[in-house]
Structure formats: structure tokens, C-alpha cells
Design an enzyme around this catalytic site. Sequence first.
Site, PDB file in Angstrom:
ATOM      1  N   MET A   1       0.828  -1.201   0.000  1.00  0.00           N
ATOM      2  CA  MET A   1       0.000   0.000   0.000  1.00  0.00           C
ATOM      3  C   MET A   1       0.862   1.251   0.000  1.00  0.00           C
ATOM      4  O   MET A   1       1.967   1.261   0.522  1.00  0.00           O
ATOM      5  CB  MET A   1      -0.915   0.027   1.227  1.00  0.00           C
ATOM      6  N   ASN A   2       0.304   2.310  -0.626  1.00  0.00           N
ATOM      7  CA  ASN A   2       0.910   3.634  -0.496  1.00  0.00           C
ATOM      8  C   ASN A   2      -0.082   4.534   0.249  1.00  0.00           C
ATOM      9  O   ASN A   2      -0.566   4.121   1.294  1.00  0.00           O
ATOM     10  CB  ASN A   2       1.259   4.201  -1.866  1.00  0.00           C
ATOM     11  N   ASP A   3      -0.410   5.702  -0.306  1.00  0.00           N
ATOM     12  CA  ASP A   3      -1.252   6.664   0.414  1.00  0.00           C
ATOM     13  C   ASP A   3      -2.574   6.059   0.898  1.00  0.00           C
ATOM     14  O   ASP A   3      -3.235   5.341   0.153  1.00  0.00           O
ATOM     15  CB  ASP A   3      -1.689   7.823  -0.495  1.00  0.00           C
ATOM     16  N   TRP A  27       5.527   0.519  -6.754  1.00  0.00           N
ATOM     17  CA  TRP A  27       4.518   1.407  -7.330  1.00  0.00           C
ATOM     18  C   TRP A  27       4.273   1.047  -8.791  1.00  0.00           C
ATOM     19  O   TRP A  27       5.211   0.763  -9.535  1.00  0.00           O
ATOM     20  CB  TRP A  27       5.015   2.850  -7.195  1.00  0.00           C
ATOM     21  N   PHE A  59      -5.518   7.472  -8.842  1.00  0.00           N
ATOM     22  CA  PHE A  59      -4.641   8.117  -7.871  1.00  0.00           C
ATOM     23  C   PHE A  59      -5.440   8.503  -6.612  1.00  0.00           C
ATOM     24  O   PHE A  59      -6.612   8.168  -6.473  1.00  0.00           O
ATOM     25  CB  PHE A  59      -3.988   9.350  -8.510  1.00  0.00           C
ATOM     26  N   SER A  60      -4.783   9.248  -5.740  1.00  0.00           N
ATOM     27  CA  SER A  60      -5.367   9.528  -4.421  1.00  0.00           C
ATOM     28  C   SER A  60      -6.606  10.416  -4.481  1.00  0.00           C
ATOM     29  O   SER A  60      -6.813  11.155  -5.434  1.00  0.00           O
ATOM     30  CB  SER A  60      -4.312  10.161  -3.518  1.00  0.00           C
ATOM     31  N   ARG A 130      -4.014  17.144  -8.562  1.00  0.00           N
ATOM     32  CA  ARG A 130      -4.478  15.870  -8.009  1.00  0.00           C
ATOM     33  C   ARG A 130      -4.836  15.871  -6.520  1.00  0.00           C
ATOM     34  O   ARG A 130      -4.626  16.824  -5.808  1.00  0.00           O
ATOM     35  CB  ARG A 130      -3.419  14.800  -8.258  1.00  0.00           C
ATOM     36  N   ASP A 131      -5.315  14.706  -6.099  1.00  0.00           N
ATOM     37  CA  ASP A 131      -5.554  14.359  -4.695  1.00  0.00           C
ATOM     38  C   ASP A 131      -6.682  15.179  -4.053  1.00  0.00           C
ATOM     39  O   ASP A 131      -6.492  15.809  -3.005  1.00  0.00           O
ATOM     40  CB  ASP A 131      -4.249  14.481  -3.873  1.00  0.00           C
ATOM     41  N   GLU A 182       1.096  17.743  -2.507  1.00  0.00           N
ATOM     42  CA  GLU A 182       0.237  16.578  -2.751  1.00  0.00           C
ATOM     43  C   GLU A 182      -0.692  16.370  -1.549  1.00  0.00           C
ATOM     44  O   GLU A 182      -0.441  16.881  -0.457  1.00  0.00           O
ATOM     45  CB  GLU A 182       1.098  15.307  -2.918  1.00  0.00           C
ATOM     46  N   TRP A 264       9.117   8.776  -0.040  1.00  0.00           N
ATOM     47  CA  TRP A 264       9.411   8.495  -1.450  1.00  0.00           C
ATOM     48  C   TRP A 264      10.901   8.344  -1.724  1.00  0.00           C
ATOM     49  O   TRP A 264      11.297   7.840  -2.762  1.00  0.00           O
ATOM     50  CB  TRP A 264       8.799   9.575  -2.357  1.00  0.00           C
TER      51      TRP A 264
HETATM   52  C1  FRU Z   1       1.578  10.737  -3.028  1.00  0.00           C
HETATM   53  C2  FRU Z   1       1.170  10.543  -4.478  1.00  0.00           C
HETATM   54  C3  FRU Z   1      -0.087  11.308  -4.805  1.00  0.00           C
HETATM   55  C4  FRU Z   1      -0.654  10.534  -5.960  1.00  0.00           C
HETATM   56  C5  FRU Z   1      -0.310   9.123  -5.586  1.00  0.00           C
HETATM   57  C6  FRU Z   1      -0.014   8.229  -6.733  1.00  0.00           C
HETATM   58  O1  FRU Z   1       2.333   9.701  -2.501  1.00  0.00           O
HETATM   59  O2  FRU Z   1       2.235  10.912  -5.324  1.00  0.00           O
HETATM   60  O3  FRU Z   1       0.123  12.673  -5.097  1.00  0.00           O
HETATM   61  O4  FRU Z   1      -2.019  10.725  -6.106  1.00  0.00           O
HETATM   62  O5  FRU Z   1       0.839   9.192  -4.747  1.00  0.00           O
HETATM   63  O6  FRU Z   1       0.189   6.913  -6.317  1.00  0.00           O
END
Ligand code: FRU
Length: 460
Positions: A1-3, A27, A59-60, A130-131, A182, A264
Site C-alpha cells: 500500500m501507499n497513500d 509502485w 490516484f489519491s 491531483r488528490d 500533494e 518516497w
Molecule cells: C503521493 C502521491 C499522490 C498521488 C499518488 C499516486 O504519494 O504521489 O500525489 O495521487 O501518490 O500513487
Amino acid sequence: MNDPNGMVYHNGTYHLFFQHNPDSTVWGPMHWGHATSQDLLHWEEQPIALFPDSLGTIFSGSAVVDKDNTAGFGNNALVAIFTHHNHTLAQNQAGLPQYQSLAYSTDEGKTWAKYEGNPVLPNPGIRDFRDPKVMWHEESEKWVMTLATKQSITFYGSPNLKEWTKLSEFGEGIGAHGGVWECPDLISFDDQGKKIWVLIVNLNPGAPNGGSGGQYFVGDFDGTTFRPFDTDTRWLDFGRDNYAGVTWSNTGNRRIFIGWMNNWEYANVVPTETWRGATTLPRELGIEKINGKWYLASQPVPELSAITSSLQKLPSVDGGESLSLKATAGNLPETYRLDLTYPADHTFEVTLKNDANEQVTFGYAASERCFFIDRTLAGNHAFSEKFASKDSAPRIGDQPEIRVSLWVDVASIEVFADDGLTAMTEIFFPTQVYDDIVLQGQSGARFTDVHLYRISPTTN
Ligand code: FRU
């Protein structure tokens, strides 16, 4: 998992979606994974909620409960507002790969449908766009979207989640700009009937100790414009590993935050095998005024008391003693919490150790008024030259005694000092579990209220 993504509380269930690549532990094409919990502690993984489609990968973003059916998907529909990322456009240098879209669920988050009118917010010419974090703004009776737009935040408003108009932009000449902005979040707190607004802005790179981190601003939001009370840059967490964190929606007056425990600078290469990436503990955010200025304070959620049991209490220990808790309490469990208090005009260290001569030290340097975490000897760091580090954090609290709470898992430490005014989160990769803690202060200055707790695992 990421965000963490789309966190929303609905009918007794906390939903946690997350950036997820089901085909790899690095990723890649992002999906929204999904997990649910009734208590923020025990999580059950659910089927993937959102898959990439012809508009791009997922994405997020955030999710809301549309109580009044403003969008027409049904009363109390769960609506996710996320960024579609179009890889083909991203490869074309002039392309504008990111735009905002909707998906909805009318069965408590079990199944999701994409809105056929996607994208609802096309790209106006900004590459990093984004986000979206969406909330209902009561005073002006509309949805407000907080969006990361390169190195600023743009606010958009909507009556129905489908049509968005630009309200204002924030960020030029203020805050940290070492990298792209972000995953923002705009939240409010009550101060004696008056709302205090906090704008969280994650950025990468540009955090105080390198790489990814979360800054925040405190001020006023009138439904159109966010106006900070001052131009200070504040940080949610000074450790290296708390990124992309935002709060749950639909939790009433509670502001429950969770971050991605990573950075990151090395996220794709950390030496894990069957998994990669984890969240921080869920934290409840509050605000506190210190010397006339508001700060966020992060505290592990009180729900954690259900898995916390007392192991040992030491009312008073001389700082000059170099006390091993393994000697007094025996081998430590794999997951534990240690609380202690120490006079702020003296220096101290708390070292986690194992038999392989690996260690992580958390400490406080009184002359500099700084906390630190030193993980240079923590174990495996060969995977990235950016990893081994000694990282510091200013003390924000102003009481004569420092109260700290350390939450330790096999591969992470989360430190909350002065009731969470200063937080530090870091990961590490020892070859054996740290089964000892050594307290070292200065003679004549005593550790008090030293309390060690077992934290019971919530997964098998
Ligand atoms: C933050 C990010 C967000 C983006 C997502 C992509 O970690 O870069 O800005 O939406 O990850 O995985």
C-alpha cells in the site's frame, strides 16, 4: 500500500481505501485497495474497490457520505472523488494527465460504479493536478474540494459533486516549496464556538529531515478563501516516515488521521518481502495554543486502550543510571508502548536494542531544545543511501517537564512528545526484534512515571 485514500466513516464502519498495485510490491498502475474496521484497530481487507479504466489509473482522493443525495446517486450514497491519471498523456511531455472523477457505492462500500460523466473536473492546464479532498462546508452549504495544484492548493466549490467552480488559490510565497504539493486536507476545530481551520499540505520532497512530509497552516476559511493567521511553516510529524496523511470524513467532531509510514526517497526499495508499506497508527488531531500560536497535536486514538495492558511501572529512576528495561521487566514484547516524563532542562536518550548490536535512539538535546531519532545503527540500510539518518525535531511544548509516549512495533517507532505537539514517525529494519530499552539521562534529573505497556497484535 501507499497513500491512505477515501477514508470515510459510515454506519459504524471505518472505510480505509489505499493506493495499491495488486501485481507488485513496487509502485505501478494504481487501484484503490479497501479495508474496513469497526474500531480503527482490527482491519479486514475487502476486494479492490476501484480499478483503472479508459480514463486512467486511480490516484489519491477522498470519499464522502452524500446524506441529502446532492449528486443523485441515492440518499447516503458513498461518493469517492479521486484523480484519474492517464499514463499515455503523462508520457507525452505536453500532456495533462490528471483530472478528477467520481465513483459511488449504494451498498455500504461493497461495490463501486464509476460515474459515466467522468471526469467531473477536467485539467485546466496544470500538470500536477491531483488528490482531491472533499468536505461539506455547512456555512455556505456546498461541497468544497481542496486540490493540490503543482505547488499551491486550489479550492473548488460544488452543489452536487459533479459541477465544480474555482473558489481561490493558496500557497504562493508561503510554506515549504522544496517539492510538489500533494494530498491536502482542510479540517476545522472548535475553539469556544469559533472555528479554527487547519490546512494540511503534504509535499515531496522538501520535508525538514529530507524527502516526503506533511506541513500545515492554521487560519480561517470563509467558504471561499483560506487565510492563515501567520506565515509560519508547521510540521505534522518531523520523522521521515509519515506521508500523504489525511483525515476521515463523517466523524463528527473527531479528526482522525492516518498516514502512509514511508518516504518516497526509498519507498520502492525498503527490504520487505511479502508486503511493502503500512499506515501509521490512527491519530486523533487536536489544536493547542502555545505562546499565542495554534499548533496541531497528534495523539494515538483512545480506541487503542482496548489492546493496551500494563507491564511495568517505575515511579522514579535516576537519569544517571542507564536503566535496562529488559533487566527490570524481562524481554519486551514485539509491540509495546513506553511513556515517561523528564525535566526539559536536561538531556536524555531512550535506546531500543537487540542482541545483534543494532539500535535506534530517540532522545532530547536540552541545549538545542530538540528531539531526535537516530537510526544510523538500526539494522539493514544498504538498500538506500538516503535511509540511515539522525533526524531532529524542535520542541514546541513549553512545560517544565517533557512527557513522551513511544509506540514501538517490529519495524517502526511513533513518538508523541508534549501530548503530540511534536510527533516523529520512523521505520527501521533490524535483523532481530529490539527486545530491550535503555533509559539514559543525566544524574540528578529523574525519569518519572515510567510506564511500559504491552500492545497486543491485531493481526495474525
Ligand atoms: C503521493 C502521491 C499522490 C498521488 C499518488 C499516486 O504519494 O504521489 O500525489 O495521487 O501518490 O500513487
